[in-house]
Design an enzyme around this catalytic site. Structure first.
Site, PDB file in Angstrom:
ATOM      1  N   TYR A   1      -0.051  -5.011  -9.580  1.00 25.46           N
ATOM      2  CA  TYR A   1       1.303  -4.536  -8.741  1.00 25.46           C
ATOM      3  C   TYR A   1       1.845  -5.398  -7.752  1.00 25.46           C
ATOM      4  CZ  TYR A   1       4.284  -1.921  -5.991  1.00 25.46           C
ATOM      5  OH  TYR A   1       5.455  -1.577  -4.768  1.00 25.46           O
TER       6      TYR A   1
ATOM      7  N   SER B   1       6.679  -5.209  -1.107  1.00 27.24           N
ATOM      8  CA  SER B   1       5.608  -4.250  -0.808  1.00 27.24           C
ATOM      9  C   SER B   1       4.243  -4.759   0.111  1.00 27.24           C
ATOM     10  CB  SER B   1       4.941  -3.406  -2.165  1.00 27.24           C
ATOM     11  OG  SER B   1       3.924  -3.111  -1.720  1.00 27.24           O
TER      12      SER B   1
ATOM     13  N   LYS C   1       4.830  -8.441  -7.328  1.00 27.32           N
ATOM     14  CA  LYS C   1       5.807  -8.407  -6.361  1.00 27.32           C
ATOM     15  C   LYS C   1       5.814 -10.050  -5.780  1.00 27.32           C
ATOM     16  CE  LYS C   1       7.583  -4.293  -6.257  1.00 27.32           C
ATOM     17  NZ  LYS C   1       9.165  -4.080  -6.591  1.00 27.32           N
TER      18      LYS C   1
HETATM   19  N1  UFG Z   1      -5.054   9.387  -0.502  1.00 27.38           N
HETATM   20  C1  UFG Z   1      -5.813  10.298  -0.654  1.00 27.38           C
HETATM   21  N2  UFG Z   1      -5.815  11.132  -1.332  1.00 27.38           N
HETATM   22  C2  UFG Z   1      -4.728  11.395  -2.471  1.00 27.38           C
HETATM   23  C3  UFG Z   1      -3.544  10.376  -2.296  1.00 27.38           C
HETATM   24  C4  UFG Z   1      -3.768   9.565  -1.250  1.00 27.38           C
HETATM   25  O1  UFG Z   1      -6.774  10.286   0.018  1.00 27.38           O
HETATM   26  O2  UFG Z   1      -4.581  12.281  -3.171  1.00 27.38           O
HETATM   27  C5  UFG Z   1      -4.983   8.285   0.545  1.00 27.38           C
HETATM   28  C6  UFG Z   1      -5.374   6.859  -0.041  1.00 27.38           C
HETATM   29  O3  UFG Z   1      -6.435   6.419  -0.390  1.00 27.38           O
HETATM   30  C7  UFG Z   1      -4.739   5.984   1.123  1.00 27.38           C
HETATM   31  C8  UFG Z   1      -3.638   6.818   1.674  1.00 27.38           C
HETATM   32  O4  UFG Z   1      -3.945   8.332   1.216  1.00 27.38           O
HETATM   33  O5  UFG Z   1      -5.373   5.804   2.105  1.00 27.38           O
HETATM   34  C9  UFG Z   1      -2.191   6.718   1.237  1.00 27.38           C
HETATM   35  O6  UFG Z   1      -2.074   6.442  -0.184  1.00 27.38           O
HETATM   36  P1  UFG Z   1      -0.875   6.737  -1.000  1.00 27.38           P
HETATM   37  O7  UFG Z   1      -1.223   6.644  -2.641  1.00 27.38           O
HETATM   38  O8  UFG Z   1       0.037   7.453  -0.445  1.00 27.38           O
HETATM   39  O9  UFG Z   1      -0.363   5.395  -0.821  1.00 27.38           O
HETATM   40  P2  UFG Z   1      -1.043   3.771  -0.962  1.00 27.38           P
HETATM   41  O10 UFG Z   1      -1.077   3.338   0.475  1.00 27.38           O
HETATM   42  O11 UFG Z   1      -2.089   3.687  -1.957  1.00 27.38           O
HETATM   43  O12 UFG Z   1       0.260   3.100  -1.547  1.00 27.38           O
HETATM   44  C10 UFG Z   1       1.464   2.674  -0.941  1.00 27.38           C
HETATM   45  C11 UFG Z   1       2.684   2.540  -2.038  1.00 27.38           C
HETATM   46  C12 UFG Z   1       2.319   1.543  -3.022  1.00 27.38           C
HETATM   47  C13 UFG Z   1       1.967   0.111  -2.446  1.00 27.38           C
HETATM   48  C14 UFG Z   1       0.677   0.322  -1.627  1.00 27.38           C
HETATM   49  C15 UFG Z   1       0.304  -1.069  -1.050  1.00 27.38           C
HETATM   50  O13 UFG Z   1       2.890   3.740  -2.470  1.00 27.38           O
HETATM   51  O14 UFG Z   1       3.540   1.350  -3.726  1.00 27.38           O
HETATM   52  O15 UFG Z   1       1.055   1.384  -0.573  1.00 27.38           O
HETATM   53  O16 UFG Z   1      -1.127  -0.830  -0.735  1.00 27.38           O
HETATM   54  F1  UFG Z   1       1.681  -0.779  -3.442  1.00 27.38           F
END
Ligand code: UFG
Length: 353
Positions: free
Chosen positions: A156, A132, A160
């Site tokens: 997490y 990741s 990895k």
């Molecule tokens: N976000 C919101 N509202 C929500 C959900 C997400 O504003 O309800 C924002 C988050 O803050 C972020 C973006 O949308 O800026 C993407 O969030 P996600 O939760 O969809 O994905 P992440 O980037 O947090 O997570 C992904 C993968 C993980 C990995 C991570 C690395 O899903 O497995 O990237 O940072 F670890």
């Protein structure tokens, strides 16, 4: 060719299983169904599967050698390891579970692969690992290359990184042909509408946006609008899950070509593990995802700004030139309108949406 896919009932795993089958391979799924769904492999994809844990050494050995009935007498020729836990927030609450599942069980699997490989004329089976962008931590550069320092900021990401190190060391010592794939934000769904993203609880942006549009959730929370980005919301590199699946096929093919039999004296030939980012190089902010979703679905939604989530970097965007150049990987469905159209089709077909 028989390919063992751990976690093949999960989101990226199931799309890869489908792609493997379409390419003429025989995927064999090992999944404990703790987060993956049995119906996906049993009823939808209808591929052979075994319910069990990656850390069950005896079970895994019987699969690798082809002694398990599910192998129908074939030896496993390659292993794609998806199984594990993947929610950043949860990894802070239950770190032992994350290190146990993601690291200890992966080590047990790797040991089985090299042990079985030591007794095989062709050496250990090629090994592809789901890593990741979380291994990078806070980006020091606008786009992340594979050489960016690995400074994960949550358990997490650290789990990895640990497995990446295990793989590299075992590859040098035992000639394990291995590729590490670092995903950015997997998104979208199978264009045939057969499979897609289902997490429980759902934490990812795109399904949450769609839930707010269908009324399944009353509103969307935007986690922070004061980041150092043009519109203040977080930027991510959304990559279509089918493009990620395709990269696994290319990775398997590359390793099969480079698989080296042990030297005449039986000594393994050290292998330098290959590492590839999988992303598009194009970031999209939360606001841009919302606007693109409105355009695709024709629906609106209520959105409230909420405090930042702990440990969310402002921007995570891949430089994936190496995967393009060396694997010949070309993301084909990873533009936001296509991702959202495929996700929307799948989302509407889900019960309760
Ligand atoms: N976000 C919101 N509202 C929500 C959900 C997400 O504003 O309800 C924002 C988050 O803050 C972020 C973006 O949308 O800026 C993407 O969030 P996600 O939760 O969809 O994905 P992440 O980037 O947090 O997570 C992904 C993968 C993980 C990995 C991570 C690395 O899903 O497995 O990237 O940072 F670890």
């Amino acid at each position: 060719m028989l390919i063992l896919v751990t976690g093949g009932a999960g989101y990226i795993g199931s799309h890869t299983v489908k792609a493997l089958r379409q390419a003429g391979h025989s995927p064999l799924v090992l999944d404990d169904f703790s987060s993956g769904r049995r119906a996906v492999v049993e009823d939808t994809l209808r591929v052979p599967f075994v319910e069990g844990r990656v850390g069950d050494g005896a079970l895994v050995r019987s699969l690798l050698t082809g002694d398990h009935p599910a192998c129908a007498g074939q030896r496993v020729e390659a292993v794609i390891h998806f199984a594990g836990r993947s929610i950043v927030g949860e990894s802070w609450q239950r770190p032992a579970e994350y290190y146990g599942s993601n690291v200890s069980e992966a080590l047990s699997l790797l040991q089985a692969v090299v042990e079985v490989g030591a007794a095989a004329a062709s050496g250990p089976a090629p090994f592809i690992f789901s890593s990741s962008c979380a291994v990078y931590g806070l980006p020091r550069t606008l786009t992340l290359t594979e050489d960016h320092p690995l400074e994960p900021i949550n358990p997490y990401g650290r789990s990895k990184r640990m497995v990446e190190e295990l793989i590299r060391d075992l590859a040098l010592a035992h000639g394990l042909p291995s590729i590490i794939l670092r995903y950015f934000n997997a998104a979208g769904a199978d264009p045939d509408g057969e499979i897609g993203e289902v997490h429980d609880p759902e934490t990812h942006l795109i399904p949450r946006v769609l839930d707010a549009m269908t009324g399944r959730s009353p509103f969307l929370q935007i986690f922070g609008d004061d980041f150092d980005t043009p519109d203040g919301t977080g930027i991510r590199d959304y990559t279509h899950v089918c493009d990620l699946a395709e990269a696994h096929l290319l990775a398997v093919n590359r390793l099969l070509l480079r698989r080296a039999a042990p030297a005449a004296d039986g000594a393994p030939v050290p292998f330098r593990t290959l590492v590839y980012n999988l992303g598009t190089g194009q970031g999209a902010s939360v606001q841009e995802v919302i606007e693109a979703a409105k355009a695709v679905t024709g629906r609106g939604l209520l959105a409230h700004v909420a405090p930042r989530r702990g440990g969310d970097p402002p921007r995570l965007v891949a430089c994936a030139d190496r995967a393009r150049g060396e694997l010949g990987w070309e993301p084909r469905r990873s533009d936001l309108p296509t991702i959202l159209a495929d996700a929307w089709r799948w989302h509407q077909a889900l019960p309760g949406r």
